[in-house]
Design an enzyme around this catalytic site. Sequence first.
Site, PDB file in Angstrom:
ATOM      1  CE1 TYR A 160      -4.644  -1.989   4.925  1.00 29.14           C
ATOM      2  CE2 TYR A 160      -3.240   0.057   4.529  1.00 29.14           C
ATOM      3  CZ  TYR A 160      -3.794  -0.939   3.987  1.00 29.14           C
ATOM      4  OH  TYR A 160      -4.156  -0.974   2.574  1.00 29.14           O
ATOM      5  CB  SER A 184      -1.082  -0.074   1.285  1.00 30.12           C
ATOM      6  OG  SER A 184      -1.591   1.153   1.615  1.00 30.12           O
TER       7      SER A 184
END
Length: 275
Positions: free
Chosen positions: A168, A155
Site C-alpha cells: 500500500y 495517503s
Amino acid sequence: MGKLDGKVAFITGAARGQGRSHAVKLAAEGAGVIAVDTTAKVDSVPYLLATAEDLAETVRQVEAIGGRIVARDADVRDSEALAGAVADGLAEFGRLDIVLANAGISSPAPTLGMSDQAWEDMIGINLTGAWKSLKVSVPHIIEGGRGGSVVITSSLAAVYANPNTAHYAAAKAGLVMLMKVMAKELAPHGIRVNTIHPTTVATEMILNDATYRLFRPDLENPTRADFEQAARTLNRLPVAALEADDISETVLHLISDSGRFITGTTQLIDAGGAL
C-alpha cells in the site's frame, strides 16, 4: 453561484466513501460529475467492496441536490472501460476540467508473508489504476484549452511507515512522483496536479476487521472502539479518524480558483500524523 459552475469532473472510486463525498461536494458547487466504480471482486481485499447499489446511491445524492451525473461501472485496471465512461460523460457534458484519481483498496499483510496476488492487486489498482485513469481523461482537459486540475489520492502512508502496509505504501508513494512528473508536463497547458495525503478516514476501507487488527495486533477480536484508541496515538490532534467531507474540502480548494497557483504539491490532511 458555485465555485465550479460549468465545469465537469471525472471521479474514480465514486460509489462510496471519499469518492462519493467528492462527487456530492463538487456537484453542490455546480460541477457536472462523471463517476466510476466497479463491482468487480478482488479476492485479496479482506472487506466488502462497492456494489451497484452503492454507485446508484451516489447518483441519488447528487441528483437530490440538483446536480448532474453520469455514472458507469468501470474497473480502473480496465483502460477500455474507463475510456468508455469518459466518452459517455463527454457526450453528456461536452467538456472535462477536473480529474480526481481516487479509487483504491487496502489489504494489510506482512511484507514477506503477503501473497503475490495481494501485491499485484494493490499495485494494479492503487498505482497503475491511477495512471490509467489519468491517461484516458487528462487529454480531454488539454484539448479543451481552458486549463484544469488533477488531484490524486495518496495517503499518509506515503510519508510515514507502518508495519504490514508495504504494498500500500509503495503504491501511494509511487503516486507522488507520478504527480510531480505530470505537474511538470501539464503546466504549459495550465493544468495543475497535486496529491492529497489523508490519515485514517472513517470509510468502509478503514472501518473493517482487517484494519482493526492492523491497528490492534495485541487483541484477538478488536472492535472499532479498540481501533480508535490506537488511531488517536497515530494522529497528533485528538481525533481517531477524519470524515470524508474533511478530505473533500481540501480537494475543493485545490481544484477551484482559490488553489489556482498550487501544483506539484503533496497536501497532508493528517491531523499531525506525519509529525
